[in-house]
Design an enzyme around this catalytic site. Structure first.
Site, short mmCIF file in Angstrom:
data_model
loop_
_atom_site.label_atom_id
_atom_site.label_comp_id
_atom_site.label_asym_id
_atom_site.label_seq_id
_atom_site.Cartn_x
_atom_site.Cartn_y
_atom_site.Cartn_z
CE LYS A 117 27.44 -22.00 32.00
NZ LYS A 117 28.14 -22.56 33.17
CB ALA B 150 36.37 -7.52 40.03
N GLY C 292 37.32 -4.43 44.11
CA GLY C 292 38.54 -3.81 44.63
C GLY C 292 39.26 -2.96 43.62
N GLY C 293 39.76 -3.56 42.54
CA GLY C 293 40.47 -2.80 41.53
C GLY C 293 41.57 -3.60 40.89
CD GLU D 71 41.97 -4.31 47.35
OE1 GLU D 71 41.03 -3.75 46.78
OE2 GLU D 71 42.39 -5.42 47.00
CG ASP E 152 30.84 -24.81 32.11
OD1 ASP E 152 30.41 -25.81 32.71
OD2 ASP E 152 30.26 -23.71 32.15
CG HIS F 160 36.55 -11.74 49.94
ND1 HIS F 160 36.21 -10.96 51.02
CD2 HIS F 160 37.22 -10.93 49.09
CE1 HIS F 160 36.65 -9.72 50.81
NE2 HIS F 160 37.26 -9.68 49.64
NE ARG G 156 41.21 -10.81 49.01
CZ ARG G 156 40.79 -10.59 47.79
NH1 ARG G 156 40.72 -11.57 46.93
NH2 ARG G 156 40.43 -9.37 47.41
CG HIS H 212 36.58 -13.73 46.26
ND1 HIS H 212 35.50 -13.07 45.69
CD2 HIS H 212 37.66 -12.93 46.05
CE1 HIS H 212 35.91 -11.91 45.19
NE2 HIS H 212 37.22 -11.81 45.38
CD GLU I 264 38.28 -17.13 39.29
OE1 GLU I 264 38.02 -17.72 40.36
OE2 GLU I 264 37.61 -16.16 38.88
NE ARG J 119 42.42 -13.39 43.62
CZ ARG J 119 41.72 -12.29 43.83
NH1 ARG J 119 42.21 -11.12 43.47
NH2 ARG J 119 40.56 -12.34 44.43
CB SER K 111 42.21 -11.67 40.05
OG SER K 111 41.46 -10.65 40.66
CG LEU K 112 40.13 -7.21 37.87
CD1 LEU K 112 39.53 -5.82 38.11
CD2 LEU K 112 39.25 -7.98 36.90
#
Length: 538
Positions: A50, A61, A63-64, A129, A224, A245, A291, A352, A376, A387, A392-393
């Site tokens: 985009k 991102a 955290g890791g 975490e 989108d 978050h 979270r 988040h 995502e 989550r 996520s990664l």
């Protein structure tokens, strides 16, 4: 029920373009880039973004990536942590895939020489975490993991001769044939219409965080991909499950900068405006609770104290350690006059992550033939109702590679074309101030579909959105901002209706009028499609 219609364009054969590919990938976060990296190099691939390749949630991102690498960890333990965090809504099969394939994908990244942080002996440094029972968070440059990974994957993809990159290209719609099979995408690039025909369309377009007034997401996250998928007949799932978050910087000059969960993982403590540490009274894990619990606890403290923010304190940690472990957070706060080695950080919750998305299976397949989804934008159900940090990664990696492997194994047919719409619909011109309209929607989403929700608030929100959709359905939508606004209204409508239907509190979804988790009636997912309306799956 609101009606969502596909866009009709006036196609100019003199200036507009039609191009053919084997694969079209929408999005250049970790999911899109890693899918491209794993595709057969004989496949002609289009990579569409985009804005520029570096504008994505991946790039932000901090955290890791979660992976069970330590001697006292295992995929089974990672699995159980994910299931617990998900409050009963995780798909066990999908979670099993996620954790079992984590190490394999991390090893692929290591072979690509992505510079994860190492200790003095050359071993990967693992962070802690919230809701993780082990140290399993792999990070790079301290708190810049997403940026480092996406930059390296981007450099690799740019070297591939089979990949064509389209930057500043906006997805208008997904094209389907008479059997409702995805066969291409309609893009706007500058003021030109571009159609990319392909037998494999991969949505890696990210979430819908920009629907909210306060979010850590970039402005491009207007949903989108999900909206276009709904318009072409795909099912979406869990759209009401939005993660907030707990610790986002709260400063007059910046209310969107993420203060990573890893800060609490390294010993950060939360205090209210009265100087009281409050998390132990809300949960046994205190600052390391999931979270959703930390975000709600902060919300309730703000209500109780009448304050706008709480404070995150790491001043008791070694200053050199703080500067080395969190260099970007340290520098950003210092620019705003906050030395985090000496001062508490003002924070408040903000949107988040979107757990919901386009319903997909273990190979990223959606309910529309030839349409895939990962990252995502996908509704994999691995995150359940909440989550687990840094999954996520990992999700983008695992399912992006699975999509690539599935496409690689398919026989590639000739690209099918359809007739292109040349007519203009008899609608009035768009006559609203789109910037004002978008900000109005974002404020109402935060007010009525935020951390705490009620029946009355959600009904007000739905009425508001329906009134706007009815207006827009009578207007010509040609500019990108106008279509983005329509997409935001679509996603907001589905989200608010799902939140109204789910008469319980579970994970990130908290109903003040139904404050308890109800496994008897609501241990299930809510699915929506333009064709079938609402369904429930267990």
């Amino acid at each position: 029920m609101a009606e969502f219609k596909r866009f009709c364009i006036e196609f100019d054969s003199n200036s507009d373009e039609v191009l053919n590919f084997d694969v079209v990938i929408i999005g250049t976060g970790v999911a899109g880039l890693y899918t491209a990296v794993n595709l057969d190099k004989r496949l002609k691939t289009a990579l569409v973004t985009k804005e520029t390749m570096q504008v994505s949630n991946t790039n932000l991102a901090q955290g890791g990536i979660a992976a069970p690498l330590s001697h006292d960890d295992s995929p089974d333990i990672h699995y159980m942590d994910t299931i617990r965090a998900g409050s009963g809504l995780c798909d066990s099969h999908m979670v099993r895939i996620l954790v079992d394939e984590a190490i394999e994908n991390i090893n692929i990244l290591l072979k690509m020489n992505i510079p994860f942080d190492l200790d003095d002996e050359g071993e990967i440094v693992l962070g802690q975490e919230g809701a993780h029972s082990r140290r399993r968070i792999i990070h790079a440059s301290g708190d810049a993991t997403g940026r480092i990974v996406s930059e390296h994957l981007g450099h690799v993809v740019k070297s591939y001769k089979n990949v064509t990159i389209f930057e500043n290209a906006f997805l208008v719609d997904i094209l389907t044939d008479e059997q409702n099979t995805a066969i291409g995408v309609l893009l706007k690039i500058k003021n030109k219409n571009v159609i990319l025909f392909a037998n494999n369309i991969v949505l890696a377009s990210g979430g819908y965080g920009y629907l909210y007034k306060y979010t850590t997401n970039p402005e491009v996250t207007t949903g989108d991909g999900c909206a276009a998928a709904v318009r072409c007949g795909a099912k979406v799932v869990d759209m009401e499950l939005v993660q907030f978050h707990p610790t986002v910087l709260y400063h007059e000059r910046n209310k969107s900068f993420l203060i990573s969960e890893a800060v609490r993982g390294e010993g950060g403590l939360l205090y209210n405006s009265f100087g009281e540490r409050f998390m132990p009274k809300y949960h046994p894990l205190a600052e390391l609770a999931p979270r959703d619990i930390v975000s709600r606890s902060i919300y309730f403290e703000l209500q109780r104290t009448g304050s706008e923010n709480v404070f995150l304190d790491i001043t008791h940690l070694d200053a050199n350690f703080i500067r080395k472990r969190f260099p970007n957070i340290y520098q950003k706060c210092l620019e705003l006059g906050i030395d985090i080695t000496k001062q508490r950080i003002p924070v408040a919750p903000a949107q988040h992550y979107s757990m919901g998305g386009v319903l997909s299976d273990e190979f990223g397949r959606t309910t529309v033939e030839n349409l895939f989804v990962c990252g995502e934008a996908a509704g994999t159900r691995v995150h359940g109702a909440n989550r687990l940090a840094s999954n996520s990664l990992l999700e983008g990696l695992v399912f992006g590679r699975r999509i690539a492997q599935y496409i690689n194994s398919r026989s590639q047919k000739n690209v099918k074309h359809i007739a292109i719409c040349h007519r203009s619909l008899s609608k009035k011109d768009f006559d609203l101030n789109v910037a004002t309209e978008i900000e109005g929607l974002r404020s109402k989403m935060s007010e009525h579909a935020g951390i705490v929700r009620t029946k009355e608030g959600l009904e007000k929100l739905i009425d508001y959105i329906v009134s706007r959709l009815e207006m827009l359905n009578a207007m010509k939508l040609g500019l990108q901002k106008e279509i983005e606004y329509y997409n935001m209204l679509m996603i907001g409508y589905i989200l608010a209706n799902a939140a109204l239907m789910r008469k319980e509190s579970r994970g990130s979804h908290y109903r003040k009028d139904f404050p308890y988790q109800d496994d008897v009636n609501w241990k299930k997912h809510l699915v929506y499609s333009n064709m079938c309306g609402w369904e429930e799956i267990f």
